[in-house]
Enzyme design. Structure first.
Site, PDB file in Angstrom:
ATOM      1  N   CYS A  61       0.795  -0.983  -0.417  1.00  0.00           N
ATOM      2  CA  CYS A  61      -0.016  -0.368  -0.074  1.00  0.00           C
ATOM      3  C   CYS A  61       0.746   1.197   0.370  1.00  0.00           C
ATOM      4  O   CYS A  61       1.720   1.178   0.755  1.00  0.00           O
ATOM      5  CB  CYS A  61      -0.769  -0.565   1.131  1.00  0.00           C
ATOM      6  SG  CYS A  61      -1.533   1.422   1.661  1.00  0.00           S
ATOM      7  N   CYS A  91       0.632   3.920   2.701  1.00  0.00           N
ATOM      8  CA  CYS A  91       0.965   3.385   3.812  1.00  0.00           C
ATOM      9  C   CYS A  91       1.820   3.992   4.027  1.00  0.00           C
ATOM     10  O   CYS A  91       2.882   4.202   4.778  1.00  0.00           O
ATOM     11  CB  CYS A  91       0.596   2.175   4.282  1.00  0.00           C
ATOM     12  SG  CYS A  91      -1.306   1.507   4.325  1.00  0.00           S
TER      13      CYS A  91
END
Ligand SMILES: [Zn+2]
Length: 154
Positions: A76, A79
């Site tokens: 991600c 993230c």
């Protein structure tokens, strides 16, 4: 992320700043002193990876401070942008709240239980219960206002 601090089901494993001894700091964080040299052990000041569901449960149940949980995954992109921001938040709020990370690929049972639909999602646990959550990447200052708005931290 550095491995200065780790978690197990009984507490944080931290390195004594004075003598280098590894010590278990109980989740309550109270009266924690180095077993070898008796130096007071500092509270966690970096995001700590949660190794298992059992450890997560032990932490949120027993923590003496609010616990900010970052649900993330290695693939991600947002993230990865949040990671350094979380590190800043953990460093400047040591002793006020604890910051941990849950890799939802490694611990899908936690993502499932808390119905994490998008990552990154940040949730705050206090007294064993979820107090608030928010989704999406944000800078350190915004993470701090999210936490301060959701729980009473001294
Ligand atoms: Zn020591």
């Amino acid at each position: 992320m550095s491995k200065n601090i780790e978690l197990d089901d009984r507490g944080f494993i931290t390195t004594c700043p004075s003598c280098g001894q590894r010590n278990r700091l109980p989740f309550s964080g109270r009266d924690a002193r180095c077993g070898r040299c008796k130096t007071a052990l500092p509270p966690p000041s970096e995001p700590i990876e949660v190794p298992s569901e059992a450890v997560f449960d032990a932490l949120v149940k027993n923590a003496g401070l609010p616990v900010v949980v970052d649900f993330w995954a290695p693939w991600c992109g947002p993230c990865r942008m949040v990671a350094p921001e979380l590190a800043k938040v953990a460093a400047s709020n040591a002793g006020r709240f604890v910051v941990v990370k849950v890799n939802t690929d490694a611990l899908p049972e936690l993502g499932e239980r808390f119905r994490i639909r998008s990552i990154p999602t940040m949730a705050i646990f206090e007294g064993g219960k979820e107090a608030a959550r928010t989704a999406g990447a944000m800078p350190a200052a915004q993470i701090e206002s999210f936490v301060n708005g959701a729980v009473k931290v001294s």
